[in-house]
Scaffold this motif. Structure first.
Motif, PDB file in Angstrom:
ATOM      1  N   ILE A  78     -14.841 -15.767  -7.678  1.00  0.00           N
ATOM      2  CA  ILE A  78     -13.571 -15.712  -6.800  1.00  0.00           C
ATOM      3  C   ILE A  78     -13.526 -14.482  -5.718  1.00  0.00           C
ATOM      4  CG2 ILE A  78     -12.032 -16.516  -8.705  1.00  0.00           C
ATOM      5  CD1 ILE A  78     -11.774 -12.859  -7.842  1.00  0.00           C
ATOM      6  N   SER A  79     -12.497 -14.652  -4.744  1.00  0.00           N
ATOM      7  CA  SER A  79     -12.696 -13.500  -3.800  1.00  0.00           C
ATOM      8  C   SER A  79     -11.232 -12.848  -3.761  1.00  0.00           C
ATOM      9  CB  SER A  79     -12.763 -14.347  -2.244  1.00  0.00           C
ATOM     10  OG  SER A  79     -13.989 -14.870  -2.431  1.00  0.00           O
ATOM     11  N   LEU A  80     -11.616 -11.427  -4.064  1.00  0.00           N
ATOM     12  CA  LEU A  80     -10.254 -10.483  -4.098  1.00  0.00           C
ATOM     13  C   LEU A  80      -9.633 -10.559  -2.816  1.00  0.00           C
ATOM     14  CD1 LEU A  80     -11.347  -7.730  -6.399  1.00  0.00           C
ATOM     15  CD2 LEU A  80      -9.970  -9.594  -6.887  1.00  0.00           C
ATOM     16  N   CYS A  81      -8.354 -10.469  -2.660  1.00  0.00           N
ATOM     17  CA  CYS A  81      -7.799 -10.221  -1.342  1.00  0.00           C
ATOM     18  C   CYS A  81      -7.173  -8.755  -1.518  1.00  0.00           C
ATOM     19  CB  CYS A  81      -6.563 -11.100  -1.031  1.00  0.00           C
ATOM     20  SG  CYS A  81      -7.289 -12.877  -0.926  1.00  0.00           S
ATOM     21  N   ALA A  82      -6.330  -8.331  -0.450  1.00  0.00           N
ATOM     22  CA  ALA A  82      -5.639  -7.014  -0.533  1.00  0.00           C
ATOM     23  C   ALA A  82      -4.644  -7.436  -1.799  1.00  0.00           C
ATOM     24  CB  ALA A  82      -5.124  -6.604   0.738  1.00  0.00           C
ATOM     25  N   PRO A  83      -4.246  -6.557  -2.463  1.00  0.00           N
ATOM     26  CA  PRO A  83      -3.232  -6.670  -3.605  1.00  0.00           C
ATOM     27  C   PRO A  83      -2.022  -7.228  -3.100  1.00  0.00           C
ATOM     28  CG  PRO A  83      -4.560  -4.752  -3.974  1.00  0.00           C
ATOM     29  CD  PRO A  83      -4.883  -4.987  -2.805  1.00  0.00           C
ATOM     30  N   ILE A  84      -1.626  -6.801  -1.886  1.00  0.00           N
ATOM     31  CA  ILE A  84      -0.374  -7.179  -1.004  1.00  0.00           C
ATOM     32  C   ILE A  84      -1.020  -7.689   0.312  1.00  0.00           C
ATOM     33  CG2 ILE A  84       2.031  -6.721  -0.285  1.00  0.00           C
ATOM     34  CD1 ILE A  84       2.322  -4.742  -2.433  1.00  0.00           C
ATOM     35  N   PRO A  85      -1.378  -8.821   0.489  1.00  0.00           N
ATOM     36  CA  PRO A  85      -2.174  -9.279   1.958  1.00  0.00           C
ATOM     37  C   PRO A  85      -1.539  -9.050   2.986  1.00  0.00           C
ATOM     38  CG  PRO A  85      -2.333 -10.985   0.113  1.00  0.00           C
ATOM     39  CD  PRO A  85      -1.440  -9.945  -0.370  1.00  0.00           C
ATOM     40  N   ARG A  86      -0.066  -8.991   2.845  1.00  0.00           N
ATOM     41  CA  ARG A  86       0.728  -8.877   4.077  1.00  0.00           C
ATOM     42  C   ARG A  86       2.030  -8.076   3.711  1.00  0.00           C
ATOM     43  NH1 ARG A  86       0.950  -9.718   9.831  1.00  0.00           N
ATOM     44  NH2 ARG A  86       3.063  -9.279  10.330  1.00  0.00           N
ATOM     45  N   PRO A  87       1.943  -6.577   3.678  1.00  0.00           N
ATOM     46  CA  PRO A  87       3.014  -5.800   3.460  1.00  0.00           C
ATOM     47  C   PRO A  87       4.306  -6.191   4.339  1.00  0.00           C
ATOM     48  CG  PRO A  87       1.193  -4.504   3.393  1.00  0.00           C
ATOM     49  CD  PRO A  87       0.907  -5.819   4.029  1.00  0.00           C
ATOM     50  N   ARG A  88       5.671  -6.262   3.721  1.00  0.00           N
ATOM     51  CA  ARG A  88       6.660  -6.340   4.684  1.00  0.00           C
ATOM     52  C   ARG A  88       7.106  -5.425   5.733  1.00  0.00           C
ATOM     53  NH1 ARG A  88       9.387  -7.566  -0.982  1.00  0.00           N
ATOM     54  NH2 ARG A  88       9.121  -9.810  -1.132  1.00  0.00           N
ATOM     55  N   LYS A  89       6.612  -4.168   5.389  1.00  0.00           N
ATOM     56  CA  LYS A  89       6.849  -3.085   6.370  1.00  0.00           C
ATOM     57  C   LYS A  89       5.594  -2.195   6.535  1.00  0.00           C
ATOM     58  CE  LYS A  89      10.264  -0.639   4.493  1.00  0.00           C
ATOM     59  NZ  LYS A  89      11.198  -0.061   3.896  1.00  0.00           N
ATOM     60  N   ASN A  90       5.773  -1.431   7.318  1.00  0.00           N
ATOM     61  CA  ASN A  90       4.547  -0.357   7.711  1.00  0.00           C
ATOM     62  C   ASN A  90       4.318   0.455   6.333  1.00  0.00           C
ATOM     63  OD1 ASN A  90       4.912  -1.414  10.454  1.00  0.00           O
ATOM     64  ND2 ASN A  90       4.666   0.701  11.187  1.00  0.00           N
ATOM     65  N   ILE A  91       2.957   0.399   6.298  1.00  0.00           N
ATOM     66  CA  ILE A  91       2.521   1.475   5.140  1.00  0.00           C
ATOM     67  C   ILE A  91       3.170   2.889   5.655  1.00  0.00           C
ATOM     68  CG2 ILE A  91       0.634   2.767   3.901  1.00  0.00           C
ATOM     69  CD1 ILE A  91      -0.648  -0.349   4.899  1.00  0.00           C
ATOM     70  N   PHE A  92       3.600   3.725   4.625  1.00  0.00           N
ATOM     71  CA  PHE A  92       3.792   5.176   4.831  1.00  0.00           C
ATOM     72  C   PHE A  92       2.759   5.905   4.446  1.00  0.00           C
ATOM     73  CE2 PHE A  92       7.715   3.165   3.857  1.00  0.00           C
ATOM     74  CZ  PHE A  92       8.687   3.655   4.562  1.00  0.00           C
ATOM     75  N   GLY A  93       2.064   6.513   5.637  1.00  0.00           N
ATOM     76  CA  GLY A  93       0.968   7.543   5.668  1.00  0.00           C
ATOM     77  C   GLY A  93       1.303   9.048   5.480  1.00  0.00           C
ATOM     78  N   ILE A  94       0.512   9.606   4.578  1.00  0.00           N
ATOM     79  CA  ILE A  94       1.191  11.095   4.475  1.00  0.00           C
ATOM     80  C   ILE A  94      -0.167  11.804   5.019  1.00  0.00           C
ATOM     81  CG2 ILE A  94       1.671  12.936   3.097  1.00  0.00           C
ATOM     82  CD1 ILE A  94       3.804  10.472   2.891  1.00  0.00           C
ATOM     83  N   GLY A  95      -0.111  12.847   5.911  1.00  0.00           N
ATOM     84  CA  GLY A  95      -0.917  13.642   6.526  1.00  0.00           C
ATOM     85  C   GLY A  95      -1.155  14.654   6.065  1.00  0.00           C
ATOM     86  N   LEU A  96      -2.081  15.583   5.994  1.00  0.00           N
ATOM     87  CA  LEU A  96      -2.519  17.097   5.687  1.00  0.00           C
ATOM     88  C   LEU A  96      -1.802  17.128   4.278  1.00  0.00           C
ATOM     89  CD1 LEU A  96      -1.315  18.337   9.095  1.00  0.00           C
ATOM     90  CD2 LEU A  96      -3.544  17.953   8.329  1.00  0.00           C
ATOM     91  N   ASN A  97      -2.391  16.542   3.308  1.00  0.00           N
ATOM     92  CA  ASN A  97      -1.380  16.660   1.907  1.00  0.00           C
ATOM     93  C   ASN A  97      -2.451  17.263   1.028  1.00  0.00           C
ATOM     94  OD1 ASN A  97       0.728  16.463   0.479  1.00  0.00           O
ATOM     95  ND2 ASN A  97       0.046  14.396  -0.662  1.00  0.00           N
TER      96      ASN A  97
END
Length: 304
Positions: A78-97
């Motif tokens: 099989i081929s793995l995809c991203a677990p959620i191939p298309r998130p509904r919203k932007n990903i929240f990134g955390i900088g300088l953590n």
């Protein structure tokens, strides 16, 4: 439980699966074979809540090692995809953590002189997401400073609005691995979304691991290599702002919904912080790992 999104062939639709050693169990097929109605996508499962996850776990336990014919597929088939191939919203990134990462960014990236007093939040659009094995795109017309950051990703399982830190972890569906790819020369007046949000800049996977399998998400080793050479190696215990703080802080002003993703920041060892600085180029291969979850591996390819 280790949950995946997979395709059985290039033409086949993406489906929900459970990773069992060297097998992927097709959850929808398992349901049909056992008289259950199970979701066929990760977002459908998250939306259904804990009861659906618990029932799937019960059926997996009952049928383990005597899977219905056609329900269990070898991982290599099989081929793995991203677990959620298309998130509904932007990903929240955390900088300088991570403390050491703050230190290494001070000079080359004009980072803050002092530690952040509150989480530094940016975002990546859904179009940035790619699954295991997919290529990170390098467009020389846009960037000459393509960088890497290994991160623990937290997936939200239930709506969180103005939650306390004490209650925050009840809202976690699971954990995964993400690489925060960054075009360091595309920060614009202090804004990061273009630098970090381009297509393919959010490698994500290989699975989502449910909280019952992660004894302490604040004590997980994580590492990243480029062409087999270690660049980052740390532990999530070194986060400045722990996961409950991140969930609580974001939820004070932005409602977190089922399926939302928080990439919790990266430790030291990024290319921009090295002397001399190092960048990703076409032909490179990046691998990122978080303990208890797994490894994702991505080639860098030339486009444009």
């Amino acid at each position: 439980m280790k949950l995946v999104t997979f395709r059985s062939s290039i033409e086949a639709p993406a489906r929900l699966g459970a990773l069992e050693d060297d097998l992927v169990i097709d959850i929808g097929f398992l349901g049909e074979a056992t008289g259950e109605v199970f979701p066929e996508t990760m977002l459908e499962l998250i939306d259904l809540g804990p009861a659906a996850l618990s029932r799937i776990g019960q059926v997996l336990d009952v049928t383990r090692n005597k899977w219905p014919l056609g329900a269990a597929l070898p991982v290599e088939d099989i081929s793995l995809c991203a677990p959620i191939p298309r998130p509904r919203k932007n990903i929240f990134g955390i900088g300088l953590n991570y403390l050491e990462h703050v230190e290494e960014t001070k000079k080359p990236l004009d980072g803050p002189k002092d530690l952040p007093e509150k989480p530094v939040i940016f975002s990546k659009p859904p179009t940035a997401v790619i699954g295991p094995g997919q290529a990170i795109e390098h467009n020389a017309a846009i960037t000459q400073q393509l960088d890497w950051e290994v991160e623990l990703a937290v997936i939200i399982g239930r709506t969180a609005r103005k939650v306390s830190e004490a209650d925050a972890m009840r809202h976690v569906f699971g954990y995964s691995v993400m690489i925060d790819v960054s075009a360091r020369d595309n920060r614009r007046a202090g804004q990061w979304i273009y630098s970090k949000g381009m297509d393919t800049y959010a490698p994500f996977g290989p699975c989502i691991v449910t909280p019952d399998e992660i004894a302490d998400p604040q004590n997980l080793n994580l590492w990243l290599t480029v062409n087999g050479v270690e660049k980052q190696n740390s532990n999530t215990k070194h986060m400045l702002f722990k996961i409950p703080t991140l969930i609580s802080d974001i939820s004070q002003g932005i409602t977190l919904e089922p399926g939302d993703i928080i990439a919790t920041g990266t430790p030291e060892g990024v290319g921009a912080g090295r002397t001399p600085q190092e960048w990703l180029w076409p032909g490179d291969v990046v691998e990122a790992h978080v303990e208890g979850i797994g490894t994702i591996r991505h080639p860098v390819v030339k486009i444009g």
